[in-house]
Design a protein around this motif. Sequence first.
Motif, PDB file in Angstrom:
ATOM      1  N   ARG B 121       0.754  -1.146   0.107  1.00 18.01           N
ATOM      2  CA  ARG B 121      -0.077   0.026  -0.148  1.00 18.01           C
ATOM      3  C   ARG B 121       0.953   1.361  -0.026  1.00 18.01           C
ATOM      4  N   THR B 122       1.932   1.204   0.737  1.00 19.43           N
ATOM      5  CA  THR B 122       2.864   2.285   0.776  1.00 19.43           C
ATOM      6  C   THR B 122       3.425   2.669  -0.745  1.00 19.43           C
ATOM      7  N   VAL B 123       3.821   1.778  -1.422  1.00 21.69           N
ATOM      8  CA  VAL B 123       4.248   1.898  -2.717  1.00 21.69           C
ATOM      9  C   VAL B 123       3.282   2.553  -3.773  1.00 21.69           C
ATOM     10  N   ASP B 124       2.276   1.902  -3.447  1.00 21.27           N
ATOM     11  CA  ASP B 124       0.963   2.225  -4.258  1.00 21.27           C
ATOM     12  C   ASP B 124       0.648   3.832  -4.032  1.00 21.27           C
ATOM     13  N   ALA B 125       1.000   4.142  -2.898  1.00 19.97           N
ATOM     14  CA  ALA B 125       0.541   5.516  -2.694  1.00 19.97           C
ATOM     15  C   ALA B 125       1.613   6.514  -3.413  1.00 19.97           C
TER      16      ALA B 125
END
Lengths: 214, 214
Positions: B121-125
């Motif tokens: 999710r962090t990379v997706d952000a």
Amino acid sequence: METPKNPTSVNHRIREGLSRVAMVMRADDWNRAKTSGLNPAQLAILELLEGRKDGLAVKEVATNLGVSQPTATDSIAALERKGLVAKRSAGTDKRGVNVGITSEGLSMLEAGRSSQSLAERTVDALAEHEQEDLLITLVKMIRHLQETDAIPIQRMCASCRYFAPFAHSDAAQPHHCNFVDAAFGQRDIRIDCREHETADPASRAATWDVFQQG
Amino acid sequence: METPKNPTSVNHRIREGLSRVAMVMRADDWNRAKTSGLNPAQLAILELLEGRKDGLAVKEVATNLGVSQPTATDSIAALERKGLVAKRSAGTDKRGVNVGITSEGLSMLEAGRSSQSLAERTVDALAEHEQEDLLITLVKMIRHLQETDAIPIQRMCASCRYFAPFAHSDAAQPHHCNFVDAAFGQRDIRIDCREHETADPASRAATWDVFQQG
DNA sequence: TTGCGTAACATAGGACTCCTATATATATAT
DNA sequence: ATATATATATAGGAGTCCTATGTTACGCAA
């Protein structure tokens, strides 16, 4: 197309890459730590405590390191045996303790700083603009983790009440720090500043908006 | 100016940031692993072996994970007890063994892939262009580690004989993979490709030169 | 072909990490 | 006051991770 985990996803490949780099850093940490009879966990605690002259609670150490509280107790005990940290009871609350680094601990850290680590040389090999971009990207990732309560507030400019992003028109030094009252540039953005004071959520959001435009 | 480790160094701050992100990923790994009764080290081995149908030697597992050989033996033994990997003796050399993942091991990996991890999710952000830049920066760092013999050759495009960087004028898909004979873009660059075949040092260097210009 | 140096893996021993579950002593809210 | 929540410690157990050393097995030379 026999693929384990959608290899066409950039996300997945980035995490593969981050894992690789993380692995190298961990191995690096072992080498750094080993020379002083420590291990990575203990070294991490020592480095965490270095910047906090007022000490931290056991629980805070745990959350900052991303381990359970009993694990933090374990490692702190190991460091205590070696005389590198000391506990004193926290002010009012008689349940709490304050873990602080001792002067022996500080010397130990200082001693281990001599040689250039592998991670250090690897980052140095990047071009200047790549370093800057990487730093900003990391700030964004960490901020996201903070704001989603995945990790505690880090002492970054992004969450600091003294931070005034793009307060100046000078492209080299657009930001301003109201603590030291000085302008500074993108590449000077802090990840863990000991002068950090957490701003309230509303002003954090506003500051971040401005920062993101730049 | 009472500063622990030259905080004016971008390098140092980047490593602080990388440590933070690495820590989160490690905690993440615990969660992923825990659900299957594993731990991060065992999960890492399983994932390493997933892409290698021919198995790996114990020593190769060790170097790929950045741990000592006895440690690799330990973790492999733990996985063996659980029936997730199996050893068979390597062809000619009667000293060597071949560690391979079993079908139970594969199912276990598959089962753990359900929920989206925190790291994911962090990379997706991140914005798309930031993801792309981060991927390329990681490739550069890993390549540097490879070429300085800090880590073994990874199965990246950068060291692959099938990789033809900037073979096309199409800005979206400038690269070409001679294995699948297809064009692809920056964001498709591989970190760990199972079709990788190591090119000789001379042609690696030449390829990299071309890649860096882009 | 005996023999030495080297390579791959296993074992031994030990300090610790890291977890969950639970106990103990406060603190705080009702 | 009493129930609940919080801060830390303890207990118990699996496993990581190291160094040092032991076993075989290979490979090349005298």
